[in-house]
Enzyme design. Sequence first.
Site, short mmCIF file in Angstrom:
data_model
loop_
_atom_site.label_atom_id
_atom_site.label_comp_id
_atom_site.label_asym_id
_atom_site.label_seq_id
_atom_site.Cartn_x
_atom_site.Cartn_y
_atom_site.Cartn_z
N THR A 114 2.20 -1.28 24.28
CA THR A 114 3.31 -1.28 23.98
C THR A 114 3.93 -0.16 23.53
O THR A 114 3.50 0.85 22.78
CB THR A 114 3.47 -2.24 22.62
N ASP B 139 -1.94 3.34 25.78
CA ASP B 139 -1.43 2.28 24.67
C ASP B 139 -0.69 1.45 25.77
O ASP B 139 0.01 1.97 26.64
CB ASP B 139 -0.94 2.85 23.73
N ASP C 6 2.21 5.96 21.53
CA ASP C 6 3.34 6.10 20.65
C ASP C 6 3.27 5.80 19.08
O ASP C 6 4.31 5.99 18.35
CB ASP C 6 4.67 5.17 21.52
#
Length: 380
Positions: free
Chosen positions: A68, A66, A267
């Site tokens: 960000t 991922d 996250d």
Amino acid sequence: MGTEPAYVYALVNAIAVLIIACPCALGLATPMSVMVGVGKGAQNGVLIKNAEALEKMDKVDTLIVDKTGTITEGKPTVEKMGSFDNGFSDSEVLQYIVSLNNQSEHPLAEATIKYGKEQKADFLKADGFNAVTGKGVEGNVNGKKVALGNAKMMEYAKATLSKEMEEKAQFFQKQGKTVSYLAIDGNLVGYVVIGDKIKKTSAKAIKELQDKGIDVIMLTGDNHDTAQAVANELNLADFQAGMLPENKLQEVEKLQENGKVVAMAGDGINDAPALAKSDVGIAMGTGTDVAIESAAITLVKGDLHGIVKARNLSDVVMRNIKQNLFFAMIYNTLGIPIAAGLLYPFFGILLSPMIAALAMSFSSVSVIANSLRLKGSNID
Ligand SMILES: [Mg+2]
């Protein structure tokens, strides 16, 4: 041979065979390595929730990351807010954005509120807040219908994004920044530019993983230009932008169907389905609880170098298990034929039950000693 009757020897031999044939250290071989390995991981900030992940990490050939909060710091800051000269001034755009976002806990929203407070913006009355997954947020501010988000959100809010506005946004997106648009009552009136720095360790970690033969793919909900800028900086050829949570999940499934062993690092809540589905889910310790719950491995520092460590750890643990299996079996393999009397006709050699018991103890001691060697291995 002494003077005892033959059945005594037969009995003693049978006991020696039974002792030496018991593969007691075999039961220790794998759990010992895994236990020491999990401890070693914890010392290095790699928390392993299930042992299976430690074993599978070794076989991973594809890593999805991922953007960000995983590749980047995930601490966005507002770099610019502006109006499109569409009936609203810069300061009004700021007011509407912060008033709407004041009801949100999203990191991007928090960044705008922080900026708004610094700029001493007035907060207007707002209600009816609603987050639209993968697109943005909406609500009522000052009696007007307000939408804030990406191009898809503007489509959802039926606000037209002109060529000129898009070009303005692209200027920032090409530098890896995120641009959110603001629509009031269906008219696109302003934008906010948010930047998020790439973590210092990301580039090196990705390079190391690629050198190990792992395909690294970045998936992000962000738009193509922003993703492209980050991918360029990391020399990542493979990335996909504009991904919704279900798209990330589908991508994992697609790769798995093609026979890939997929690790996924993320996250956010939006990563959780993909983390749970992947062969090895890796959550950033700095990320959301949902992501950590869904993943088998958590990187305490939320730093991609942790994935390199997890891979190295898996390599050494798997090698250690193989060595342990050797130590667990070698004494039995050599001892059983001797105990059974293979050498007796030629050399008169038999295995005493005491020696057999000693060999078995050595076998367990070798396995334990070899497992403990893992403590000293370098996984950095
Ligand atoms: Mg994220």
